[in-house]
Motif scaffolding. Structure first.
Motif, mmCIF file in Angstrom:
data_model
loop_
_atom_site.group_PDB
_atom_site.id
_atom_site.type_symbol
_atom_site.label_atom_id
_atom_site.label_comp_id
_atom_site.label_asym_id
_atom_site.label_seq_id
_atom_site.Cartn_x
_atom_site.Cartn_y
_atom_site.Cartn_z
ATOM 1 N N THR A 324 0.834 -1.215 0.000
ATOM 2 C CA THR A 324 0.000 0.000 0.000
ATOM 3 C C THR A 324 0.865 1.260 0.000
ATOM 4 O O THR A 324 0.512 2.259 -0.646
ATOM 5 N N LEU A 325 1.977 1.229 0.700
ATOM 6 C CA LEU A 325 2.885 2.378 0.682
ATOM 7 C C LEU A 325 3.451 2.604 -0.719
ATOM 8 O O LEU A 325 3.538 3.745 -1.194
ATOM 9 N N ALA A 326 3.822 1.516 -1.388
ATOM 10 C CA ALA A 326 4.303 1.640 -2.770
ATOM 11 C C ALA A 326 3.197 2.135 -3.699
ATOM 12 O O ALA A 326 3.445 2.914 -4.624
ATOM 13 N N ARG A 327 1.975 1.717 -3.451
ATOM 14 C CA ARG A 327 0.853 2.199 -4.248
ATOM 15 C C ARG A 327 0.614 3.686 -4.027
ATOM 16 O O ARG A 327 0.223 4.413 -4.962
ATOM 17 N N LEU A 356 10.321 -0.416 0.237
ATOM 18 C CA LEU A 356 11.148 -1.395 0.961
ATOM 19 C C LEU A 356 12.185 -0.691 1.833
ATOM 20 O O LEU A 356 12.435 -1.108 2.978
ATOM 21 N N VAL A 357 12.800 0.362 1.331
ATOM 22 C CA VAL A 357 13.794 1.091 2.118
ATOM 23 C C VAL A 357 13.123 1.822 3.278
ATOM 24 O O VAL A 357 13.652 1.883 4.392
ATOM 25 N N THR A 358 11.932 2.379 3.040
ATOM 26 C CA THR A 358 11.215 3.071 4.115
ATOM 27 C C THR A 358 10.838 2.112 5.231
ATOM 28 O O THR A 358 10.930 2.456 6.430
ATOM 29 N N LYS A 359 10.439 0.892 4.887
ATOM 30 C CA LYS A 359 10.079 -0.118 5.884
ATOM 31 C C LYS A 359 11.288 -0.886 6.411
ATOM 32 O O LYS A 359 11.127 -1.800 7.223
ATOM 33 N N ASP A 360 12.493 -0.510 5.940
ATOM 34 C CA ASP A 360 13.729 -1.171 6.372
ATOM 35 C C ASP A 360 13.670 -2.674 6.092
ATOM 36 O O ASP A 360 13.971 -3.525 6.933
ATOM 37 N N LEU A 361 13.270 -3.002 4.860
ATOM 38 C CA LEU A 361 13.149 -4.399 4.429
ATOM 39 C C LEU A 361 14.195 -4.776 3.395
ATOM 40 O O LEU A 361 14.036 -5.778 2.692
ATOM 41 N N GLY A 362 15.265 -4.006 3.315
ATOM 42 C CA GLY A 362 16.314 -4.311 2.354
ATOM 43 C C GLY A 362 16.170 -3.497 1.089
ATOM 44 O O GLY A 362 15.255 -2.671 0.941
ATOM 45 N N GLY A 363 17.092 -3.753 0.164
ATOM 46 C CA GLY A 363 17.106 -3.023 -1.092
ATOM 47 C C GLY A 363 16.581 -3.848 -2.240
ATOM 48 O O GLY A 363 15.670 -4.675 -2.082
ATOM 49 N N ASP A 420 14.990 9.353 4.359
ATOM 50 C CA ASP A 420 16.058 10.299 4.038
ATOM 51 C C ASP A 420 16.693 9.936 2.699
ATOM 52 O O ASP A 420 16.837 8.766 2.343
ATOM 53 N N ILE A 421 17.129 10.962 1.978
ATOM 54 C CA ILE A 421 17.709 10.742 0.652
ATOM 55 C C ILE A 421 19.037 10.012 0.744
ATOM 56 O O ILE A 421 19.412 9.250 -0.160
ATOM 57 N N ASP A 422 19.785 10.198 1.843
ATOM 58 C CA ASP A 422 21.068 9.501 1.987
ATOM 59 C C ASP A 422 20.867 7.998 2.107
ATOM 60 O O ASP A 422 21.659 7.208 1.564
ATOM 61 N N ILE A 423 19.823 7.605 2.811
ATOM 62 C CA ILE A 423 19.537 6.172 2.924
ATOM 63 C C ILE A 423 19.139 5.597 1.567
ATOM 64 O O ILE A 423 19.523 4.468 1.212
ATOM 65 N N LEU A 424 18.404 6.373 0.808
ATOM 66 C CA LEU A 424 18.046 5.916 -0.539
ATOM 67 C C LEU A 424 19.268 5.784 -1.437
ATOM 68 O O LEU A 424 19.377 4.835 -2.225
ATOM 69 N N GLU A 425 20.194 6.723 -1.322
ATOM 70 C CA GLU A 425 21.403 6.657 -2.138
ATOM 71 C C GLU A 425 22.241 5.430 -1.797
ATOM 72 O O GLU A 425 22.843 4.807 -2.687
ATOM 73 N N LYS A 426 22.274 5.049 -0.539
ATOM 74 C CA LYS A 426 23.013 3.838 -0.155
ATOM 75 C C LYS A 426 22.355 2.598 -0.768
ATOM 76 O O LYS A 426 23.032 1.676 -1.218
ATOM 77 N N ALA A 427 21.026 2.576 -0.731
ATOM 78 C CA ALA A 427 20.330 1.434 -1.319
ATOM 79 C C ALA A 427 20.513 1.384 -2.833
ATOM 80 O O ALA A 427 20.601 0.291 -3.422
ATOM 81 N N LEU A 428 20.602 2.538 -3.452
ATOM 82 C CA LEU A 428 20.801 2.563 -4.899
ATOM 83 C C LEU A 428 22.235 2.200 -5.275
ATOM 84 O O LEU A 428 22.472 1.658 -6.342
ATOM 85 N N ALA A 429 23.171 2.500 -4.407
ATOM 86 C CA ALA A 429 24.577 2.202 -4.700
ATOM 87 C C ALA A 429 24.935 0.750 -4.455
ATOM 88 O O ALA A 429 25.922 0.239 -5.002
ATOM 89 N N SER A 430 24.158 0.057 -3.646
ATOM 90 C CA SER A 430 24.446 -1.349 -3.334
ATOM 91 C C SER A 430 24.184 -2.203 -4.565
ATOM 92 O O SER A 430 23.223 -1.967 -5.298
ATOM 93 N N PRO A 431 25.039 -3.220 -4.794
ATOM 94 C CA PRO A 431 24.850 -4.071 -5.985
ATOM 95 C C PRO A 431 23.621 -4.952 -5.874
ATOM 96 O O PRO A 431 23.126 -5.239 -4.818
#
Length: 431
Positions: A324-327, A356-363, A420-431
């Motif tokens: 629902t959050l993604a929706r 997923l990042v907002t809920k701290d469920l991984g990338g 936070d945008i920094d947390i998103l950037e970390k998730a985007l940078a992870s392989p």
């Protein structure tokens, strides 16, 4: 309400039948037979003689004048044919005893011949050419084209085998269906068309989308209907310049077409005229419907991000509140003009990654990479656009989506703090 009818007595029924038969014979003698139209019971549909050949041709007999002689000839032919059949059966019975004796002798001969053939096969006497001739006469098996072969799915990425017994889930074709939808997206790629519309601007389009969300809630329509209506509106506006007074007519007509495509019981034309506060007439709405369909070449099966979002959320077994959050993110993106150019599968992947990042469920996990075809680096531009859109202050006129997802039915996901945008950037940078 139907009423039960009691059975009539056999005496009265028999007397009435005899009278009817007598009247029928009198009519046959006096005048040629004429087909009478039987009056149907009240409330029953009328008979359609055009479908006699399809439905009950073996039960309906139509009598026409001047056909009595032909029917008599046919009856004589049938009797002669049956008598001939009986004679043939009698002859067959007499000859069956003789043929049985002959068959025993023939069986003995065939047994001896088969034994000789087996000996020749063991010795290898000219049997190979005969076998090659037999194989050459038999038809070769059909080869399945390469593009029809189903691609093997690794076990760790298989999300459809658990529904192998559910035919409605189409587990054998689910992966191929979404791969086809992803390929079909290339046909419906849009550009920023607002420069073609001299009388419109992005704010007007956002107001229209906000109103369509309200229509979807009031009519209790599917979310697929809403997404398809917005897609058709964008595709039509990219091809046909309109005046701002016709923008609501375009949106409501697109919602009508999408309802016919997605809903089981779509709202009527009068319903859409009512929600437009009778600003348009019925003829105008029908004319706009024809214009939209002709402009889109009647190809309205446009891939929408909502379908991809549900598919990708199932890959990671996301809970209902995460989906629902993604929706909520995905529905908010409908009002953003900068995200019109994005493909639906890519936009759905970015919304799911943010949830997923907002809920701290991984990338972005490998199973999501396999089914979506995107890596985390491919989603980075869209994720940044979504984050800036959600971070910007909302207009008081565009609060329908936020109010909708602030309800308990939608887990009040609109009230959750933005990651936070920094947390998103970390998730985007992870392989």
């Amino acid at each position: 309400m139907p009423f039960t009818r009691g059975k009539k007595s056999t005496a009265t029924a028999g007397s009435r039948a005899s009278k009817l038969n007598a009247a029928a014979t009198e009519n046959q003698d006096e005048a040629p037979q004429v087909k009478r139209s039987s009056s149907p019971p009240r409330g029953a549909p009328k008979k359609r003689t055009a479908f006699i050949d399809i439905t009950n041709a073996h039960k309906v007999h139509i009598s026409l004048p001047g056909r009595k002689k032909e029917s008599i000839k046919k009856a004589v032919k049938k009797t002669s044919f049956t008598s001939a059949q009986s004679k043939n059966q009698a002859n067959l019975k007499t000859t069956s005893s003789v043929s049985s004796e002959e068959s025993t002798s023939e069986r003995e001969r065939t047994d001896v011949e088969e034994d000789d053939k087996k000996k020749e096969e063991l010795q290898g006497d000219d049997s190979a050419p005969a076998e090659e001739a037999v194989h050459a006469s038999s038809p070769a098996p059909l080869e399945v084209p390469a593009h029809f072969h189903m691609q093997p799915i690794p076990e760790e990425f298989d999300i459809d085998s658990e529904n192998s017994e559910d035919c409605y889930m189409c587990p054998e074709y689910a992966k191929d269906i979404f791969d086809y939808l992803k390929q079909r997206e290339e046909k419906f790629v849009l550009s920023n068309y607002m420069h073609k519309q001299q009388s419109l601007n992005p704010e007007m389009r956002a107001i229209l989308v906000d109103w369509l969300v309200e229509v979807q809630e009031n009519f209790e329509l599917f979310h697929e209907t809403l997404y398809l209506a917005v897609k058709m509106t964008d595709h039509y506006l990219s091809e046909a310049p309109i005046h701002r007074q016709k923008l609501q007519l375009v949106g409501s007509t697109a919602m009508l077409i999408a309802s016919k495509f997605e809903e089981r019981c779509p709202p009527s034309v009068e319903d859409f005229l009512y929600i437009c506060d009778d600003a348009y007439k019925k003829d105008e709405l029908i004319c706009m419907e024809a214009c939209i369909l002709q402009t889109l070449s009647f190809d309205i099966n446009i891939p929408i991000p909502y379908r991809f979002l549900r598919r990708y959320a199932r890959c990671v077994s996301a809970s209902m509140d995460t989906l629902t959050l993604a929706r909520f993110y995905c529905e908010m993106s409908l009002m953003e003009m900068d995200l019109v150019t994005e493909r639906g599968s890519r936009l759905a992947s970015a919304c799911l990654l943010m949830a997923l990042v907002t809920k701290d469920l991984g990338g972005w996990s490998p199973i999501l990479q396999f089914h979506s075809g995107y890596q985390a680096s491919d989603l980075a531009p869209v994720v940044r656009k979504l984050h800036s859109m959600l971070l910007a202050p909302t207009d008081d006129k565009l609060k329908t989506i936020r109010n909708k997802y602030s309800h308990k039915v939608f887990f009040e996901v609109a009230s959750l703090p933005l990651v936070d945008i920094d947390i998103l950037e970390k998730a985007l940078a992870s392989p």
